[in-house]
Motif scaffolding. Structure first.
Motif, PDB file in Angstrom:
ATOM      1  N   ALA B  51       1.783  54.776 -34.998  1.00 40.47           N
ATOM      2  CA  ALA B  51       1.601  56.289 -34.532  1.00 40.47           C
ATOM      3  C   ALA B  51       1.696  55.960 -32.973  1.00 40.47           C
ATOM      4  O   ALA B  51       1.684  54.728 -32.342  1.00 40.47           O
ATOM      5  N   SER B  56       0.960  63.402 -33.674  1.00 35.19           N
ATOM      6  CA  SER B  56       2.676  62.766 -34.847  1.00 35.19           C
ATOM      7  C   SER B  56       2.183  63.663 -36.016  1.00 35.19           C
ATOM      8  O   SER B  56       1.389  64.718 -36.243  1.00 35.19           O
ATOM      9  N   THR B 264       9.494  62.999 -40.005  1.00 30.73           N
ATOM     10  CA  THR B 264       8.139  62.342 -39.284  1.00 30.73           C
ATOM     11  C   THR B 264       9.158  62.558 -37.440  1.00 30.73           C
ATOM     12  O   THR B 264      10.316  63.163 -37.465  1.00 30.73           O
ATOM     13  N   GLY B 266       6.813  61.572 -33.572  1.00 26.81           N
ATOM     14  CA  GLY B 266       5.443  60.983 -32.934  1.00 26.81           C
ATOM     15  C   GLY B 266       4.958  59.284 -33.354  1.00 26.81           C
ATOM     16  O   GLY B 266       4.424  59.777 -33.505  1.00 26.81           O
ATOM     17  N   THR B 267       6.147  59.123 -34.713  1.00 28.42           N
ATOM     18  CA  THR B 267       5.614  58.144 -35.146  1.00 28.42           C
ATOM     19  C   THR B 267       6.641  57.303 -35.256  1.00 28.42           C
ATOM     20  O   THR B 267       8.260  57.494 -34.573  1.00 28.42           O
TER      21      THR B 267
END
Lengths: 322, 514
Positions: B51, B56, B264, B266-267
């Motif tokens: 992360a 996230s 996904t 934010g990761t």
């Protein structure tokens, strides 16, 4: 096994299940059972209808009354103690004579008053009654048997059982006590069952412990060909008992008294099946013949005549000459 | 008429009982055999990622209704993430979100499955739109058209068309045209998509499916692609590598259609690992779990919902009707005479605790000793009820003595004698002594042996593991027992013992005839 079963069906013997389901449950309303299960009621109703029964000396209903036994038995030499709700001849005590406070039983044994009292107390507590209910003890006249069966019975009470179907006597047998049955006239306790020809009232074939016999096992006397006196009156008496209890499938037990002739001992709402063995005849066939009739006469005498005519043997046995 | 009524009633009861049993066995899956076991797969997907400190979000596709499996349960290990579950037209998915997270993270999804024996060869679904024929570039176009034309000649329907095509596509020595078709794809999934692309040339709807091959103790397993084509009514799955139709055993369908397994934001550095383990569990607990998943009232309101102690009591109680049936049979069809109507069943229940041999030994011992004492009491001329009570007291003392003695001797079986129904024993002794006096010892012994024999037969019928299991898990079967009992109530045929009773008469009639 299967072959045997088929033969049984061909012979049309009435089996226990069929008796219960098709005859007792159909013909005998439950509410009328007390009329025959309680011998006191039977006796009173028979008395009222003018049917001869052994006379009643007294009834003991509660334990305490046993103390009054000596008063009750005063002046009586011979008597019979019976449970009012007994079954299968259980709990019947026959006293043939008394001397010095000792009572002589039918089998010759002596008893004192205490033992008679204990026997009555057992009756009251329901030891001999159906379902173990508390009971009453009846003390009644001892029947002096007609000497006819003396030579073919061992002590006890030879009686005549008639199956009365919707008031028509269909089959009858004599039950002779043996040493084995201890004076009781109950086939599965070892009494001899002797078939009766419905037409003539003569003894035909006999069965003892499920085997067919010709002579009495204790006395060795021939059984076949004994003629019951007053047969027609006896059959009519059995037929009249139908009105007493209104049971369609009824067993009537009679005894022959030396002086009073045939007396009704008791009625039975569930008469057994061994009568077929004694007569070597199917009960079912006879019941079906009655069913096949369109109307049945109301008059007991006519019904008795009908039964005698329908079920008379084609060649009745020759009368014994002794 | 009356018999018709009875027969209809019996038929109704039988139908109800058997229908209930069938439903529970087939739909809920309660086993008809005791100790039946089934395989349970526990499959776990582990998502590792990094992360980046900000918000996230992870969108992860999870199995919805995998063909050939029943879902027993699923759970999520979400750490500090919020979890939402949702589904679209093709798939279910889990949505994990966190406002702020940083560093290495792991999320888990776990599902428990058992094989259901359902159809694996077709999958139902809504009708998809038919694809337009794509605008293939050359030389791909002519190779595809030739292939489609040849395959059409060799096949009868869409399924066989697809199969032929797959066999040609995967042939060991591909011809020139096939080489042209194959060279556009590299990976497993690309090949599958290539095939879908070719199928579109014949206007056959097809979609990719991601499946997880399950192997026991599998770690780091990965998804494989499968192909489903629409045949006009259903989707037919194919293995695009072999051309084999249907999902084989141990293939878990995870995802349908295009789209990423994991999306996904934010990761970074995310990676999905699958692991699986196979365990063996009792069918019963599987069925219970499955019924709970399905929200079945039949299980919720069954004996299984009772406390275990009560359940154990009912395990025995429910067998009493079977004993009663045996009793009816023994008395009305065989014609055995016994003391008391249902006394032998109670004795049989006691045998369950004492074991058969010990039971017979203890029963005869106590009855014999009780009889001896009863005959002694006869001399005292007691009234009936006090006498019965005295016999009862003696029976209890005997039970205690036997227990103490056998314990001292180290025979622990003897302790179970206390489970004999003592009131019944006392009544039996009393009844037996009456019959003894009135009808003679042979009759008393005959009835005593009859009672014992019925008790033994009752015990052997009642306490078979299989029957016990059936009645406890399918108590509806008692309705069938009731129906049989009702029918036996109108049995007017002969009893077996009457063959013996009337044998002389039959023999003479035989003689008359010949």
């Amino acid at each position: 096994m299967i072959r045997y079963l088929r033969r049984l069906r061909e012979a049309q013997l009435l089996g226990m299940n069929q008796r219960n389901a098709d005859y007792i449950m159909r013909c005998n309303p439950r509410r009328n059972y007390p009329l025959v299960d309680d011998k006191l009621i039977t006796k009173r109703r028979a008395d009222a209808a003018g049917i001869h029964v052994p006379s009643l000396y007294g009834v003991i209903e509660i334990e305490r009354q046993i103390r009054r036994l000596p008063q009750m038995l005063e002046g009586i030499d011979d008597f019979v103690v019976k449970p009012a709700h007994g079954s299968g001849g259980n709990g019947i005590l026959v006293i043939t004579g008394s001397r010095h406070g000792k009572y002589r039983r039918g089998n010759g044994l002596l008893m004192d008053l205490d033992e008679v009292g204990h026997h009555i107390s057992n009756i009251l507590s329901g030891m001999h009654s159906l379902g173990g209910q508390p009971d009453q003890a009846m003390i009644e006249q001892r029947v002096i048997f007609d000497p006819l069966f003396d030579r073919v019975s061992y002590q006890g009470v030879p009686d005549i059982r008639t199956i009365v179907y919707h008031g028509v006597p269909v089959m009858a047998m004599v039950r002779l006590p043996t040493r084995m049955s201890d004076g009781k006239a109950n086939l599965h306790q070892g009494a001899v069952g002797v078939g009766l020809d419905m037409g003539t009232g003569r003894t035909t074939t006999a069965v003892w412990k499920n085997t067919l016999i010709d002579t009495h096992p204790d006395t060795g006397e021939p059984i076949t060909g004994l003629g019951i006196p007053d047969w027609n009156r006896l059959v009519e008496l059995a037929s009249r008992c139908h009105e007493l209890a209104d049971l369609g499938y009824l067993g009537v037990d009679l005894v022959l008294d030396r002086e009073h002739g045939p007396l009704v001992l008791e009625l039975n709402a569930r008469p057994g099946l061994s009568i077929q063995l004694a007569n070597r005849e199917s009960l079912l066939k006879r019941l079906r013949r009655v069913d096949a009739l369109e109307t049945l006469p109301d008059n007991p005498a006519e019904r008795a005549a009908l039964g005698r005519a329908l079920f008379a043997s084609a060649n009745p046995p020759r009368l014994q000459t002794a | 008429m009356k018999n018709l009524h009875l027969k209809l009633l019996a038929l109704l009861l039988c139908t109800l009982g058997i229908a209930g049993t069938w439903y529970k066995a087939e739909v809920i899956g309660l086993p008809l055999q005791p100790d039946a076991e089934a395989q349970v797969w526990t499959v776990e997907a582990r998502i590792n990622f990094r992360a980046e400190g900000g918000p996230s979000q992870l969108h992860f596709i999870i199995p919805s209704v995998p063909p050939g499996f029943d879902v027993l349960g699923e759970d999520f290990v979400s750490g500090g993430y919020g979890l939402a579950r949702d589904s679209d037209a093709n798939n279910r998915f889990a949505l994990w979100t966190a406002r702020r997270a940083s560093g290495e993270q792991s999320l888990y999804y776990r599902i428990q499955l058992t094989e259901s024996g359902e159809e694996r060869r077709v999958v139902s679904g809504p009708q998809p739109p038919f694809p337009e024929v794509p605008d293939y570039p050359e030389p791909y176009r002519s190779a595809a058209m030739t292939l489609l034309e040849e395959v059409r000649q060799e096949s009868a329907d869409i399924a066989s068309f697809t199969r032929r095509l797959l066999l040609r596509y995967n042939a060991e020595s591909p011809d020139e045209g096939m080489k042209v078709l194959r060279e556009v794809a590299q990976s497993d999934l690309e090949h599958t998509e290539n095939i879908i692309h070719i199928l579109a040339g014949a206007r056959i709807p097809a979609r990719p499916v991601m499946v997880l091959p399950l192997r026991d103790r599998m770690r780091r397993g990965s998804l494989e692609s499968f192909l489903e084509v629409y045949n006009g009514t259903e989707w037919v799955p194919f293995n695009p590598r072999t051309g084999q139709r249907g999902y084989g055993d141990d293939l878990l369908v995870w995802q349908r259609g295009d789209g990423e397994l994991l999306e996904t934001s934010g990761t970074s550095q995310h990676q999905v690992e699958f692991s699986a383990a196979r365990t063996v569990r009792e069918m019963i607990s599987i069925a219970e779990q499955r019924a709970a998943q399905q929200g079945s009232l039949l299980i919720d309101f069954s004996l299984l919902s009772l406390p275990v102690q009560t359940q154990n009591m009912y395990r025995i109680l429910l067998m009493v009707p079977i004993g009663a049936l045996v009793m009816v049979f023994m008395r009305n069809v065989i014609g055995v005479s016994t003391f008391g109507t249902f006394m032998p069943i109670l004795i049989a229940l006691a045998f369950r605790e004492t074991q058969l041999l010990w039971g017979i030994f203890l029963f005869t011992g106590i009855v014999a000793a009780g009889l001896a004492i009863r005959f002694y009491l006869e001399n005292l001329k007691l009234l009936l009820v006090p006498r019965l009570a005295s016999v009862l007291v003696v029976v209890v003392i005997l039970l205690a003595l036997i227990s103490i003695l056998s314990h001292k001797l180290g025979l622990d079986r003897g302790l179970s004698v206390a489970l004999f129904p003592m009131v019944i024993l006392a009544m039996t002794i009393e009844r037996m002594s009456l019959v003894w006096e009135e009808h003679g010892p042979p009759e008393a012994i005959r009835q005593g042996l009859g009672s014992l024999a019925v008790a033994i037969i009752g015990y052997m019928v009642m306490f078979q593991e299989r029957l016990e299991h059936l009645i406890f898990y399918f108590p509806e079967l008692l309705l069938v027992v009731l129906a049989i009992t009702l029918l036996m109530g109108r049995y007017t045929g002969y009893r077996l013992t009457e063959l013996w009773r009337f044998r002389q008469l039959l023999r003479t009639q035989e003689g008359d005839r010949s």
